[in-house]
Scaffold this motif. Structure first.
Motif, PDB file in Angstrom:
ATOM      1  N   ALA A   1       0.826  -1.214   0.000  1.00 48.71           N
ATOM      2  CA  ALA A   1       0.000   0.000   0.000  1.00 48.71           C
ATOM      3  C   ALA A   1       0.856   1.258   0.000  1.00 48.71           C
ATOM      4  CB  ALA A   1      -0.923  -0.004   1.207  1.00 48.71           C
ATOM      5  N   LEU A   2       2.033   1.196   0.610  1.00 46.99           N
ATOM      6  CA  LEU A   2       2.916   2.359   0.647  1.00 46.99           C
ATOM      7  C   LEU A   2       3.434   2.699  -0.747  1.00 46.99           C
ATOM      8  CD1 LEU A   2       4.202   4.326   2.682  1.00 46.99           C
ATOM      9  CD2 LEU A   2       6.152   2.770   2.807  1.00 46.99           C
ATOM     10  N   ILE A   3       3.768   1.679  -1.515  1.00 46.18           N
ATOM     11  CA  ILE A   3       4.248   1.908  -2.878  1.00 46.18           C
ATOM     12  C   ILE A   3       3.113   2.401  -3.771  1.00 46.18           C
ATOM     13  CG2 ILE A   3       5.265   0.790  -4.900  1.00 46.18           C
ATOM     14  CD1 ILE A   3       6.775  -1.050  -3.036  1.00 46.18           C
ATOM     15  N   GLU A   4       1.936   1.844  -3.579  1.00 42.50           N
ATOM     16  CA  GLU A   4       0.788   2.283  -4.377  1.00 42.50           C
ATOM     17  C   GLU A   4       0.435   3.738  -4.083  1.00 42.50           C
ATOM     18  OE1 GLU A   4      -0.668   0.778  -6.776  1.00 42.50           O
ATOM     19  OE2 GLU A   4       0.519  -1.052  -6.599  1.00 42.50           O
ATOM     20  N   SER A   5       0.530   4.149  -2.832  1.00 39.66           N
ATOM     21  CA  SER A   5       0.244   5.543  -2.494  1.00 39.66           C
ATOM     22  C   SER A   5       1.278   6.476  -3.112  1.00 39.66           C
ATOM     23  CB  SER A   5       0.209   5.712  -0.981  1.00 39.66           C
ATOM     24  OG  SER A   5       1.483   5.444  -0.414  1.00 39.66           O
ATOM     25  N   ALA A   6       2.546   6.020  -3.182  1.00 35.43           N
ATOM     26  CA  ALA A   6       3.568   6.847  -3.816  1.00 35.43           C
ATOM     27  C   ALA A   6       3.288   7.004  -5.304  1.00 35.43           C
ATOM     28  CB  ALA A   6       4.945   6.207  -3.603  1.00 35.43           C
ATOM     29  N   ARG A   7       2.786   5.964  -5.942  1.00 32.90           N
ATOM     30  CA  ARG A   7       2.435   6.057  -7.364  1.00 32.90           C
ATOM     31  C   ARG A   7       1.287   7.029  -7.575  1.00 32.90           C
ATOM     32  NH1 ARG A   7       2.550  -0.132  -9.772  1.00 32.90           N
ATOM     33  NH2 ARG A   7       4.837  -0.342  -9.872  1.00 32.90           N
ATOM     34  N   LEU A   8       0.306   6.978  -6.687  1.00 35.91           N
ATOM     35  CA  LEU A   8      -0.831   7.885  -6.815  1.00 35.91           C
ATOM     36  C   LEU A   8      -0.406   9.337  -6.651  1.00 35.91           C
ATOM     37  CD1 LEU A   8      -3.583   5.926  -4.828  1.00 35.91           C
ATOM     38  CD2 LEU A   8      -3.337   6.146  -7.311  1.00 35.91           C
ATOM     39  N   ASP A   9       0.656   9.555  -5.884  1.00 39.10           N
ATOM     40  CA  ASP A   9       1.168  10.913  -5.700  1.00 39.10           C
ATOM     41  C   ASP A   9       2.085  11.348  -6.834  1.00 39.10           C
ATOM     42  OD1 ASP A   9      -0.196  11.166  -3.351  1.00 39.10           O
ATOM     43  OD2 ASP A   9       1.476  10.502  -2.087  1.00 39.10           O
ATOM     44  N   GLY A  10       2.303  10.458  -7.824  1.00 39.21           N
ATOM     45  CA  GLY A  10       3.086  10.819  -8.994  1.00 39.21           C
ATOM     46  C   GLY A  10       4.555  10.463  -8.919  1.00 39.21           C
ATOM     47  N   ALA A  11       4.971   9.688  -7.935  1.00 45.08           N
ATOM     48  CA  ALA A  11       6.381   9.317  -7.815  1.00 45.08           C
ATOM     49  C   ALA A  11       6.712   8.200  -8.793  1.00 45.08           C
ATOM     50  CB  ALA A  11       6.690   8.875  -6.379  1.00 45.08           C
ATOM     51  N   GLY A  12       7.884   8.318  -9.440  1.00 38.74           N
ATOM     52  CA  GLY A  12       8.353   7.267 -10.320  1.00 38.74           C
ATOM     53  C   GLY A  12       9.006   6.144  -9.530  1.00 38.74           C
ATOM     54  N   GLU A  13       9.498   5.151 -10.258  1.00 35.93           N
ATOM     55  CA  GLU A  13      10.092   3.992  -9.587  1.00 35.93           C
ATOM     56  C   GLU A  13      11.351   4.364  -8.811  1.00 35.93           C
ATOM     57  OE1 GLU A  13       8.830   1.182  -9.124  1.00 35.93           O
ATOM     58  OE2 GLU A  13       7.164   1.200 -10.544  1.00 35.93           O
ATOM     59  N   PHE A  14      12.217   5.177  -9.415  1.00 35.52           N
ATOM     60  CA  PHE A  14      13.451   5.560  -8.720  1.00 35.52           C
ATOM     61  C   PHE A  14      13.145   6.449  -7.516  1.00 35.52           C
ATOM     62  CE2 PHE A  14      15.313   4.313 -12.791  1.00 35.52           C
ATOM     63  CZ  PHE A  14      16.429   3.610 -12.366  1.00 35.52           C
ATOM     64  N   ARG A  15      12.193   7.350  -7.659  1.00 33.94           N
ATOM     65  CA  ARG A  15      11.810   8.207  -6.523  1.00 33.94           C
ATOM     66  C   ARG A  15      11.194   7.368  -5.412  1.00 33.94           C
ATOM     67  NH1 ARG A  15      10.286  13.617  -5.847  1.00 33.94           N
ATOM     68  NH2 ARG A  15      10.171  13.987  -3.601  1.00 33.94           N
ATOM     69  N   THR A  16      10.383   6.400  -5.786  1.00 34.83           N
ATOM     70  CA  THR A  16       9.775   5.519  -4.786  1.00 34.83           C
ATOM     71  C   THR A  16      10.834   4.689  -4.074  1.00 34.83           C
ATOM     72  OG1 THR A  16       7.748   5.363  -6.099  1.00 34.83           O
ATOM     73  CG2 THR A  16       8.101   3.676  -4.426  1.00 34.83           C
ATOM     74  N   LEU A  17      11.797   4.187  -4.852  1.00 32.89           N
ATOM     75  CA  LEU A  17      12.828   3.342  -4.259  1.00 32.89           C
ATOM     76  C   LEU A  17      13.696   4.113  -3.277  1.00 32.89           C
ATOM     77  CD1 LEU A  17      14.497   0.729  -4.070  1.00 32.89           C
ATOM     78  CD2 LEU A  17      15.726   1.472  -6.123  1.00 32.89           C
ATOM     79  N   PHE A  18      14.252   5.252  -3.715  1.00 31.78           N
ATOM     80  CA  PHE A  18      15.247   5.950  -2.903  1.00 31.78           C
ATOM     81  C   PHE A  18      14.637   6.873  -1.850  1.00 31.78           C
ATOM     82  CE2 PHE A  18      17.652   4.903  -6.769  1.00 31.78           C
ATOM     83  CZ  PHE A  18      18.720   4.245  -6.198  1.00 31.78           C
ATOM     84  N   SER A  19      13.394   7.300  -2.037  1.00 27.19           N
ATOM     85  CA  SER A  19      12.781   8.201  -1.055  1.00 27.19           C
ATOM     86  C   SER A  19      11.880   7.491  -0.063  1.00 27.19           C
ATOM     87  CB  SER A  19      11.968   9.294  -1.785  1.00 27.19           C
ATOM     88  OG  SER A  19      12.800  10.078  -2.612  1.00 27.19           O
ATOM     89  N   ILE A  20      11.353   6.314  -0.428  1.00 20.14           N
ATOM     90  CA  ILE A  20      10.401   5.626   0.445  1.00 20.14           C
ATOM     91  C   ILE A  20      10.912   4.258   0.868  1.00 20.14           C
ATOM     92  CG2 ILE A  20       8.065   4.659   0.570  1.00 20.14           C
ATOM     93  CD1 ILE A  20       7.155   6.873  -1.294  1.00 20.14           C
ATOM     94  N   VAL A  21      11.357   3.464  -0.090  1.00 18.59           N
ATOM     95  CA  VAL A  21      11.757   2.087   0.215  1.00 18.59           C
ATOM     96  C   VAL A  21      13.075   2.050   0.992  1.00 18.59           C
ATOM     97  CG1 VAL A  21      12.370  -0.155  -0.759  1.00 18.59           C
ATOM     98  CG2 VAL A  21      10.488   1.181  -1.748  1.00 18.59           C
TER      99      VAL A  21
END
Length: 303
Positions: A175-195
């Motif tokens: 759900a955390l990754i899905e919420s990042a996608r809904l906010d417009g984050a790309g894969e690299f932004r999701t990986l390095f800023s959230i994961v």
């Protein structure tokens, strides 16, 4: 007498808890004793090692082995510097590649997840062999006699990728990754800023394993390094051991009666170099310890 006075919080009696402490403490002592023994041998004199052998109570203490090690001068510090460079640079890029590979395998919507997983598993079961590896690194990549030859061949370790992939699947909520996608984050932004921020225990564990692998490696130096200025510390120790055995064997064959074999560099010098090699990793471990311990508790409690 109340139940609280009889039992601890873990429902184990005081006698049972004391037995567990003794068992775990004894196991920890068994792990520490070899390193203590190495230090004792390093500070033992050659005469003590010759007369009484290996013992916790040598007849004479000396720092001659460490003085002989530091008498190597520039070669010792140059090899130490090479080992540090290879370990730091290799660990950084290896962990980065491992993280990227594991993140792709952990994503169920990644279309090439199964082919890459099969490729990873295939390399764990089947290898190209020593000769093709040497030919590729020397002739195809042209990495012979450079520090790159000590870094690039060990960049990806399949077992480390599996550890990181398992950690990401178990500790990063979908759900955390899905919420990042809904906010417009790309894969690299999701990986390095959230994961990455919530995956520090897994990254620290893989980093420690990778650093130990690079720091202890000497076989790649045997295959690809010819310039003494590029020798890592571990290969210097291995070369010194071979030279000592060569001297002892050949002096005995020619019957050098006037040579005192006890005066040749021996076990004390080997153990002194071993202590110098172990100390950096021993001091690095406490910095990773809290992340490793916290990683063990992730997923232990289910809601």
């Amino acid at each position: 007498m109340t139940t609280k006075s009889k039992f601890r919080g873990n429902n184990i009696g005081r006698l049972g808890e004391a037995g567990i402490h003794i068992l775990v403490g004894g196991f920890a002592l068994l792990c520490i004793i070899p390193f203590i023994f190495i230090i004792i041998i390093a500070f033992s004199s050659a005469e003590s090692l010759r007369t009484v052998g290996y013992t916790f109570f040598p007849t004479e203490w000396t720092t001659a082995s460490f003085r002989a090690a530091f008498d190597m001068g520039d070669q010792l510090w140059r090899s130490f510097f090479n080992s540090v460079i290879v370990t730091v640079v290799g660990t950084f890029f290896s962990v980065l590649i491992t993280l990227l590979y594991a993140y792709g395998l952990s994503r169920p919507d990644y279309p090439l997840r199964k082919p890459f997983a099969f490729f990873l598993f295939f390399t764990m079961v089947f290898g190209g062999g020593l000769v093709p590896t040497v030919v590729v690194i020397r002739n195809v990549l042209g990495l012979s006699n450079s520090l790159s030859a000590l870094i690039i061949p060990a960049l990806i370790i399949p077992f480390h990728v599996i550890i990181m992939r398992t950690f990401l699947k178990g500790s990063v909520p979908e759900a955390l990754i899905e919420s990042a996608r809904l906010d417009g984050a790309g894969e690299f932004r999701t990986l390095f800023s959230i994961v990455v921020p919530i995956s520090k225990p897994g990254i620290a564990t893989v980093s420690l394993l990778t650093a130990i692998n690079y720091w202890n490696d000497w076989f790649l130096s045997l295959l690809f390094i010819r310039d003494r200025e590029l020798f890592p510390l571990q290969y210097l120790l291995m070369e010194m051991q071979q030279n000592i055995e060569f001297l002892r064997r050949n002096l005995a064959l020619v019957g050098a009666a006037n040579v005192n074999f006890a005066d040749l560099p021996g076990e004390g010098l080997r153990m002194a170099l071993a202590v110098i090699i172990v100390i950096p990793i021993a001091f690095a471990y406490p910095f990773f310890q809290r992340y490793i311990i916290s990683g063990l508790t992730i997923g232990a409690v289910k809601e």
